[in-house]
Design an enzyme around this catalytic site. Structure first.
Site, PDB file in Angstrom:
ATOM      1  N   TYR A  77      -0.061   0.173  10.504  1.00 16.13           N
ATOM      2  CA  TYR A  77      -0.440  -0.306   9.145  1.00 16.13           C
ATOM      3  C   TYR A  77       0.784   0.058   8.342  1.00 16.13           C
ATOM      4  O   TYR A  77       1.089  -0.808   7.381  1.00 16.13           O
ATOM      5  CB  TYR A  77      -1.583   0.418   8.636  1.00 16.13           C
ATOM      6  N   SER A 128       0.927  -1.121  -0.067  1.00 16.71           N
ATOM      7  CA  SER A 128      -0.220  -0.085  -0.008  1.00 16.71           C
ATOM      8  C   SER A 128       0.645   1.303   0.050  1.00 16.71           C
ATOM      9  O   SER A 128       2.062   1.141   0.495  1.00 16.71           O
ATOM     10  CB  SER A 128      -0.802   0.145   1.402  1.00 16.71           C
TER      11      SER A 128
END
Ligand SMILES: NC(=O)c1ccc[n+]([C@@H]2O[C@H](COP(=O)([O-])OP(=O)(O)OC[C@H]3O[C@@H](n4cnc5c(N)ncnc54)[C@H](OP(=O)(O)O)[C@@H]3O)[C@@H](O)[C@H]2O)c1
Length: 309
Positions: A185, A159
């Site tokens: 994350y 990501s």
């Protein structure tokens, strides 16, 4: 070195990327294939004629999606298997049930921005375990099946979130620093990219290469902890079919035969950046660093060993 470019881009769909590719006789695993971009990744790979195993936590939903994929593609070799990446017994059980060669492993499953610090039974931070460590154990367990092919690929769905944090080796598990959902994350997604670098460095000699990617901004269940909404402006969002395009490109494109350790977005290799750009494009130098990749590999092996003891 020149970046790898393709004829595809931001708006390309997974079906467009897979068009004309014949993977009859090849076997694919897609994790998290019962939701979001995993569904469309599995569907477009099914259109190539490959046998697709959907490795999912919710098997009942998985079967419904598999039926839909068969109905829309005509491919009836779509299988569903149980896999919970936070449960290493579940990973072990999945791996031991796998027999025969594996040509493509798509590490797609993930969680984002768990609001409060959550730990696995081993005490490991949950985004790191789900996004990296569970997949690491899975790939390690499937190594011989991948090596049996001679030209196998691992596709790692990372990501642009990786731009929010390197792997903080001194405190991966948030034992000292204050937990922050976004940096946790980011750390886990940097770990995903470093895994692609480390796996290629170790396993290219076995005919296994791994590349990582950013799928873009796609409205899926991933945003459940962010009020179900994407922060990205509508014109910069992708459909799930567009979000699956870079995964399918890395899984299938003849251009990438034998190539690994790279990071792609919008179906092209991304530029390396040394600070976070305002458009969140590019790959951080720390995520492609071989020393970091080797360090993470050793740390990950140690964590799995500790747990086995
Ligand atoms: N959507 C975006 O904008 C975006 C942007 C950048 C990167 N990504 C990445 O793209 C990948 C796919 O995400 P998505 O957007 O398609 O989200 P999604 O719809 O929430 O799909 C994620 C999948 O991962 C599965 N999963 C979560 N925890 C798991 C576990 N412990 N074991 C096994 N499977 C687990 C989920 O299963 P359940 O259905 O059972 O929860 C779900 O099927 C993720 O790696 C994500 O980080 C997405």
């Amino acid at each position: 070195m020149d970046l790898i470019t393709t004829e595809f881009g931001f708006s390309s769909t997974a079906d467009e990327v897979a068009k004309g590719i014949d993977l009859t006789g090849k076997r694919v695993i897609v994790t998290g294939a019962a939701s979001g971009i995993g569904i469309e990744t599995a569907r477009s790979l099914a259109r190539t004629g490959a046998e697709v195993t959907m490795a999912v936590r919710n098997v009942e939903v998985g079967h419904k999606v598999a039926d839909d994929i068969t109905a829309t593609t005509g491919n009836d070799r779509i299988y569903v298997a149980s896999l919970d990446l936070t449960d290493l017994d579940s990973v072990h059980s999945f791996v031991t049930k796998w027999t025969g060669p594996l040509h493509i492993l798509v590490n797609n499953a993930g969680v984002m921005a768990i609001p409060e610090l959550q730990r696995s039974p081993q005490g490991w931070e949950m985004q790191f375990v789900t996004n990296h460590l569970g997949h690491f154990a899975l790939a390690l367990g499937l190594h011989d099946a991948l090596a049996a092919d001679g030209a196998a690929r691992i596709v790692v769905v990372a990501s642009s979130g990786h731009l929010f944090s390197p792997v903080v080796f001194d405190d991966i598990q948030y034992n000292f620093r204050t937990y922050d959902p976004r940096s946790a994350y980011g750390q886990s997604k940097t770990a995903d990219i470093l895994f692609a670098v480390g796996a290629t460095a170790r396993w290219a000699k076995d005919g296994i290469t791994a590349n990582a990617l950013n799928p873009g901004a796609i409205a899926t269940n991933l945003q459940r902890h962010n009020g179900g909404k994407l922060a990205t402006p509508p014109e910069l969002q992708k459909t799930p079919q567009q979000g699956a395009a870079t995964s399918v490109l890395l899984a299938t494109s003849p251009l990438l035969e034998g190539i690994g350790g790279h990071y792609f977005e919008n179906c092209n290799e991304a530029m390396t950046v040394t600070s976070r750009p305002s458009n969140y494009e590019g790959v951080a130098a720390y995520a492609l660093d071989l020393e970091n990749a080797n360090r993470l590999w050793d740390v990950s092996v140690d964590l799995l060993d500790q747990r086995a003891r």
